[in-house]
Design a protein around this motif. Structure first.
Motif, PDB file in Angstrom:
ATOM      1  N   GLY A  59      13.141 118.391-105.175  1.00 11.53           N
ATOM      2  CA  GLY A  59      12.093 117.463-104.426  1.00 11.53           C
ATOM      3  C   GLY A  59      10.882 118.104-104.530  1.00 11.53           C
ATOM      4  N   ILE A  60       9.841 117.657-103.588  1.00  9.11           N
ATOM      5  CA  ILE A  60       8.442 117.860-103.799  1.00  9.11           C
ATOM      6  C   ILE A  60       8.175 119.278-102.955  1.00  9.11           C
ATOM      7  N   ALA A  61       7.035 119.716-103.468  1.00  9.99           N
ATOM      8  CA  ALA A  61       6.405 120.923-102.742  1.00  9.99           C
ATOM      9  C   ALA A  61       5.039 121.071-103.075  1.00  9.99           C
ATOM     10  N   GLY A  62       4.340 122.042-102.226  1.00 10.95           N
ATOM     11  CA  GLY A  62       2.972 122.114-102.447  1.00 10.95           C
ATOM     12  C   GLY A  62       2.624 123.352-103.487  1.00 10.95           C
ATOM     13  N   THR A  63       1.387 123.434-104.050  1.00  9.21           N
ATOM     14  CA  THR A  63       1.387 124.563-104.823  1.00  9.21           C
ATOM     15  C   THR A  63       0.087 125.389-104.453  1.00  9.21           C
ATOM     16  N   TYR A  64       0.319 126.730-104.460  1.00 11.52           N
ATOM     17  CA  TYR A  64      -0.840 127.504-103.922  1.00 11.52           C
ATOM     18  C   TYR A  64      -1.921 127.998-104.935  1.00 11.52           C
ATOM     19  N   ASP A  65      -1.561 127.507-106.233  1.00  9.53           N
ATOM     20  CA  ASP A  65      -2.925 127.726-107.157  1.00  9.53           C
ATOM     21  C   ASP A  65      -2.308 126.407-108.221  1.00  9.53           C
ATOM     22  N   SER A 136       1.718 124.526 -94.325  1.00 13.29           N
ATOM     23  CA  SER A 136       0.187 125.177 -94.046  1.00 13.29           C
ATOM     24  C   SER A 136      -0.783 124.149 -93.694  1.00 13.29           C
ATOM     25  N   GLY A 137      -1.594 124.204 -92.881  1.00  8.43           N
ATOM     26  CA  GLY A 137      -2.302 123.174 -92.114  1.00  8.43           C
ATOM     27  C   GLY A 137      -3.726 123.145 -93.002  1.00  8.43           C
ATOM     28  N   ASP A 138      -4.296 124.138 -93.451  1.00 13.22           N
ATOM     29  CA  ASP A 138      -5.519 124.335 -93.972  1.00 13.22           C
ATOM     30  C   ASP A 138      -5.669 125.546 -94.995  1.00 13.22           C
ATOM     31  N   PRO A 139      -6.701 125.553 -95.619  1.00 15.41           N
ATOM     32  CA  PRO A 139      -6.798 126.777 -96.701  1.00 15.41           C
ATOM     33  C   PRO A 139      -6.782 128.052 -96.200  1.00 15.41           C
ATOM     34  N   THR A 140      -6.990 128.167 -94.725  1.00 15.64           N
ATOM     35  CA  THR A 140      -7.106 129.656 -94.320  1.00 15.64           C
ATOM     36  C   THR A 140      -5.523 129.978 -93.875  1.00 15.64           C
ATOM     37  N   GLU A 141      -4.659 129.103 -93.291  1.00 15.45           N
ATOM     38  CA  GLU A 141      -3.292 129.270 -93.432  1.00 15.45           C
ATOM     39  C   GLU A 141      -2.591 129.607 -94.611  1.00 15.45           C
ATOM     40  N   VAL A 142      -3.198 128.927 -95.757  1.00 17.55           N
ATOM     41  CA  VAL A 142      -2.707 129.228 -97.275  1.00 17.55           C
ATOM     42  C   VAL A 142      -3.089 130.661 -97.436  1.00 17.55           C
ATOM     43  N   SER A 151       3.754 136.852-104.539  1.00 15.50           N
ATOM     44  CA  SER A 151       4.336 136.312-105.777  1.00 15.50           C
ATOM     45  C   SER A 151       4.894 135.148-105.627  1.00 15.50           C
ATOM     46  N   ALA A 152       4.628 134.452-104.389  1.00 14.14           N
ATOM     47  CA  ALA A 152       4.891 132.942-104.124  1.00 14.14           C
ATOM     48  C   ALA A 152       3.849 132.064-104.740  1.00 14.14           C
ATOM     49  N   LEU A 153       4.193 130.979-105.432  1.00 15.22           N
ATOM     50  CA  LEU A 153       3.210 130.088-106.064  1.00 15.22           C
ATOM     51  C   LEU A 153       3.585 128.584-105.433  1.00 15.22           C
ATOM     52  N   LEU A 154       4.803 128.357-104.692  1.00 19.72           N
ATOM     53  CA  LEU A 154       5.018 127.214-104.313  1.00 19.72           C
ATOM     54  C   LEU A 154       5.588 127.396-102.896  1.00 19.72           C
ATOM     55  N   GLU A 155       5.272 126.132-101.981  1.00 18.07           N
ATOM     56  CA  GLU A 155       5.340 126.138-100.349  1.00 18.07           C
ATOM     57  C   GLU A 155       6.497 125.049-100.218  1.00 18.07           C
ATOM     58  N   ASP A 156       7.367 125.083 -99.688  1.00 18.78           N
ATOM     59  CA  ASP A 156       8.353 124.164 -99.344  1.00 18.78           C
ATOM     60  C   ASP A 156       9.274 124.289 -97.748  1.00 18.78           C
ATOM     61  N   MET A 157       9.919 123.498 -97.330  1.00 16.88           N
ATOM     62  CA  MET A 157      10.513 123.920 -96.069  1.00 16.88           C
ATOM     63  C   MET A 157      12.096 123.763 -95.817  1.00 16.88           C
ATOM     64  N   GLU A 158      12.523 124.088 -97.241  1.00 19.32           N
ATOM     65  CA  GLU A 158      14.018 123.860 -97.240  1.00 19.32           C
ATOM     66  C   GLU A 158      14.689 125.039 -98.009  1.00 19.32           C
ATOM     67  N   GLY A 159      13.998 125.481 -98.979  1.00 22.35           N
ATOM     68  CA  GLY A 159      14.733 126.435 -99.999  1.00 22.35           C
ATOM     69  C   GLY A 159      15.483 127.688 -99.467  1.00 22.35           C
ATOM     70  N   ALA A 183      -1.194 122.987-101.433  1.00 26.87           N
ATOM     71  CA  ALA A 183      -0.691 123.662-100.078  1.00 26.87           C
ATOM     72  C   ALA A 183      -1.954 123.403 -99.030  1.00 26.87           C
ATOM     73  N   GLY A 184      -1.788 123.195 -97.920  1.00 29.38           N
ATOM     74  CA  GLY A 184      -2.807 123.121 -96.991  1.00 29.38           C
ATOM     75  C   GLY A 184      -3.636 121.795 -96.932  1.00 29.38           C
ATOM     76  N   GLU A 185      -3.455 120.630 -98.107  1.00 31.02           N
ATOM     77  CA  GLU A 185      -3.897 119.590 -97.981  1.00 31.02           C
ATOM     78  C   GLU A 185      -2.919 118.432 -97.321  1.00 31.02           C
ATOM     79  N   ARG A 186      -3.643 118.269 -95.892  1.00 32.09           N
ATOM     80  CA  ARG A 186      -2.750 117.110 -95.306  1.00 32.09           C
ATOM     81  C   ARG A 186      -3.190 115.862 -95.514  1.00 32.09           C
ATOM     82  N   ASP A 187      -4.107 115.371 -96.233  1.00 33.63           N
ATOM     83  CA  ASP A 187      -4.767 114.021 -96.374  1.00 33.63           C
ATOM     84  C   ASP A 187      -3.702 113.421 -97.472  1.00 33.63           C
ATOM     85  N   HIS A 188      -2.414 112.621 -97.260  1.00 32.46           N
ATOM     86  CA  HIS A 188      -1.590 112.423 -98.130  1.00 32.46           C
ATOM     87  C   HIS A 188      -2.125 111.307 -98.887  1.00 32.46           C
ATOM     88  N   THR A 189      -3.326 111.022 -98.911  1.00 34.72           N
ATOM     89  CA  THR A 189      -4.023 110.126-100.151  1.00 34.72           C
ATOM     90  C   THR A 189      -4.201 110.700-101.219  1.00 34.72           C
TER      91      THR A 189
END
Length: 213
Positions: A59-65, A136-142, A151-159, A183-189
């Protein structure tokens, strides 16, 4: 016994089916649900029903880098960590392990992460994954999460949840995530779900064809 592909949401499942050939008789494709609680429960249910030899969570995930792993790319994951279970919020958060309650799975590494099965030719470009209870809701949380899990580069909610269920059942797990957003970008556009799922579908096709064996 068929192998099992798990996908968190109907949206991801539809996009995967549109982009790949999943009717191979040796594979069963099921939804595991969104978030760690649903994913763990449904994964265990599917494990008991299908008795698979191996599982792939896709599935999909957010990247930290985004410079290292860009939006639209897909990556297999080498290890999965868990954040959000413990005590306190933000910088005051302490994990369950820090509180003295380590998980009890045999396949935990020294830092209490769960090691994952990576297709042979992909092992050199597999990345660490962080499972969270709330994205993550914003860059501060990231930044706080990256400090705790460098060591983590990806963020998901199931793994991690699926990894626990597979670990209890003694079934090898591989996790494949396509990067839909930073990760942290909540604007889905700004998200690129189609590009991420295109990459996931290509990797799944190679996996199903045995190209990684």
């Amino acid at each position: 016994m068929p192998d099992l592909i798990l996908v968190p949401t109907p949206m991801e499942l539809q996009r995967l089916r549109e982009r790949s050939t999943l009717q191979a008789t040796q594979w069963v494709v099921e939804l595991c649900g969104w978030g760690p609680v649903a994913a763990a429960a449904h994964c265990m249910q599917h494990l008991q029903t299908h008795r698979p030899m191996r599982v792939v969570l896709a599935g999909i995930a957010g990247t930290y880098d985004a410079e290292c792993l860009a939006i639209g790319q897909a990556s297999w994951c080498s290890v999965v960590h868990l954040d959000g279970v413990g005590a306190g919020l933000g910088q005051r958060h302490r994990s369950a392990v820090e509180l003295g309650w380590p998980p009890s799975l045999a396949n935990l590494s020294d830092d209490h992460a769960i090691e994952l099965t990576v297709p042979g030719s992909e092992s050199d470009r597999a990345y660490g994954l962080l499972t969270v209870c709330s994205a993550s809701g914003d860059p501060t949380e990231v930044a706080m999460r990256r400090e705790r899990f460098p060591s983590a580069l990806l963020e998901d909610m199931e793994g991690y949840a699926v990894a626990v269920a597979c670990g209890i059942s003694g079934v090898p797990l591989s996790i494949l995530r396509g990067v839909s957003n930073v990760a942290g970008e909540r604007d889905h556009t700004h998200w690129q779900i189609d590009a991420a799922m295109d990459s996931v579908a290509r990797e799944i096709q190679a996996f199903l064809s045995g190209s990684f064996e």
